[in-house]
Design an enzyme around this catalytic site. Structure first.
Site, PDB file in Angstrom:
ATOM      1  N   GLU A 176      48.951  39.224  45.977  1.00 23.60           N
ATOM      2  CA  GLU A 176      49.542  39.355  44.655  1.00 23.60           C
ATOM      3  C   GLU A 176      50.799  38.509  44.524  1.00 23.60           C
ATOM      4  O   GLU A 176      51.621  38.453  45.441  1.00 23.60           O
ATOM      5  CB  GLU A 176      49.873  40.837  44.424  1.00 23.60           C
ATOM      6  CG  GLU A 176      50.506  41.132  43.092  1.00 23.60           C
ATOM      7  CD  GLU A 176      50.738  42.604  42.888  1.00 23.60           C
ATOM      8  OE1 GLU A 176      51.336  42.962  41.854  1.00 23.60           O
ATOM      9  OE2 GLU A 176      50.314  43.397  43.750  1.00 23.60           O
TER      10      GLU A 176
ATOM     11  N   GLU B  41      40.265  37.368  39.361  1.00 27.89           N
ATOM     12  CA  GLU B  41      41.346  38.052  40.059  1.00 27.89           C
ATOM     13  C   GLU B  41      42.177  37.106  40.925  1.00 27.89           C
ATOM     14  O   GLU B  41      43.355  37.368  41.168  1.00 27.89           O
ATOM     15  CB  GLU B  41      40.776  39.162  40.952  1.00 27.89           C
ATOM     16  CG  GLU B  41      40.033  40.256  40.227  1.00 27.89           C
ATOM     17  CD  GLU B  41      40.908  41.001  39.244  1.00 27.89           C
ATOM     18  OE1 GLU B  41      42.136  41.033  39.442  1.00 27.89           O
ATOM     19  OE2 GLU B  41      40.376  41.543  38.271  1.00 27.89           O
TER      20      GLU B  41
ATOM     21  N   ASN C 228      43.932  53.481  48.196  1.00 30.23           N
ATOM     22  CA  ASN C 228      42.774  52.590  48.222  1.00 30.23           C
ATOM     23  C   ASN C 228      42.589  51.958  49.604  1.00 30.23           C
ATOM     24  O   ASN C 228      41.454  51.801  50.086  1.00 30.23           O
ATOM     25  CB  ASN C 228      42.910  51.502  47.162  1.00 30.23           C
ATOM     26  CG  ASN C 228      42.523  51.994  45.790  1.00 30.23           C
ATOM     27  OD1 ASN C 228      41.583  52.770  45.641  1.00 30.23           O
ATOM     28  ND2 ASN C 228      43.240  51.562  44.768  1.00 30.23           N
TER      29      ASN C 228
END
Length: 301
Positions: A163, A154, A201
């Site tokens: 990100e 990731e 989340n």
């Protein structure tokens, strides 16, 4: 937890040693005994002493989770010199009981961003006592390897904290949720070892951890222990697009492939992106080999 796109920001580095032979003389002073081994979860205040990696270390001020020998000359720990016996073999494995030692962690992530500290990881593990601590020693090591292989994938080897594709940032606000997006529409992009994203989340992880991540999601990119906690929270509690948590997949011997399914299965599994799956499996094989255990079966999804 939606995934796992391309990532950005922040690359940094890390790093050797030597050996000396000393012949004792009759006038040499006896070696100083090692103090109690350093513990990543303990709190140390000014002048407290702990041993780590064969040295005694003195705290200059309050500290928790900062590994002796890694804070530099101006950091919290002062090196009191080599010690012997007394405190045992400090730091390997970590006093937290984690099945991956700090030396092994450094081997797994030789070029990691300095944000992703081993001490942050072991501090986070204390909130999840079953993580990599259920079943036989083999299963414990397989789970640790599976978790670290997935977070390596990731984050590009624990290089990226957030990100990369900033164009995605405004997409992770589900305005239909009753609590909305108080930190802003573009605030809930992927962060941390598992690239936590979406307002719901952050809300769920924050509620579980007792941290208001909905209002301040930036904590996940600023605090190493918090960042690691969000990743372990997902691993231990969320099915994602799969049918079980990654933790249950490993403890139940369902195989590494089921952890991929729970993290990004809707995109990668069932032929969706074989190259990404192979990347995860390759890293898992590497890490289980380093830990000296068989990877088990069902590696693919």
């Amino acid at each position: 937890m939606p995934k796992l796109r391309t990532l950005l920001l922040l690359a940094v580095s890390v790093v050797a040693g030597g050996v000396a032979l000393v012949v004792p003389t009759m006038t040499a002073n006896a070696a100083v005994a090692c103090a109690t081994p350093w513990n990543s979860t303990a709190v140390y205040t000014a002048n407290n002493v702990a041993s780590h990696s064969g040295h005694n270390w003195r705290a200059k001020w309050w500290t928790q989770g900062e590994t002796p020998g890694t804070t530099g000359e101006w950091g919290v720990w002062a090196d009191n010199g080599v010690c012997d016996g007394g405190g045992g073999d400090p730091g390997d494995p970590d006093p937290s009981g984690f099945v991956v030692s700090e030396a092994q962690f450094n081997q797994m992530f030789p070029g990691r961003n300095s944000f992703y500290t081993y001490s942050g990881l072991t501090a986070a593990i204390q909130a999840f006592p079953a993580f990599a601590n259920s079943g036989s020693d083999t299963i414990k090591k397989q789970e640790a390897a599976a978790f670290l292989a997935n977070v390596s994938h990731e984050t590009g080897g624990l290089v990226y904290i957030v990100e990369q594709n900033q164009n995605n940032y405004p997409h992770y606000c589900d305005a239909s949720q009753p609590y909305g997006c108080p930190a802003g529409q573009a605030a809930y992009y992927g962060r941390g070892p598992i690239q936590l994203s979406w307002n719901f989340n952050y809300k769920a992880a924050g509620d579980a951890l007792g941290i208001n991540l909905l209002a301040d999601p930036w904590q996940v990119e600023r605090n190493a222990a918090t960042s690691w906690k969000t990743a372990i929270w997902y691993w231990m509690t969320q099915n994602g697009p799969g049918t079980m948590t990654p933790h249950n997949a490993m403890v139940g011997s369902r195989g590494f492939g089921e952890t991929i399914r729970s993290i990004n299965g809707s995109i990668e599994c069932n032929g969706g992106n074989p190259a990404q799956v192979e990347s995860r499996v390759s890293k898992y094989r590497q890490f289980t080999s380093l830990l000296g255990v068989d990877p088990g079966g069902n590696l693919y999804c």
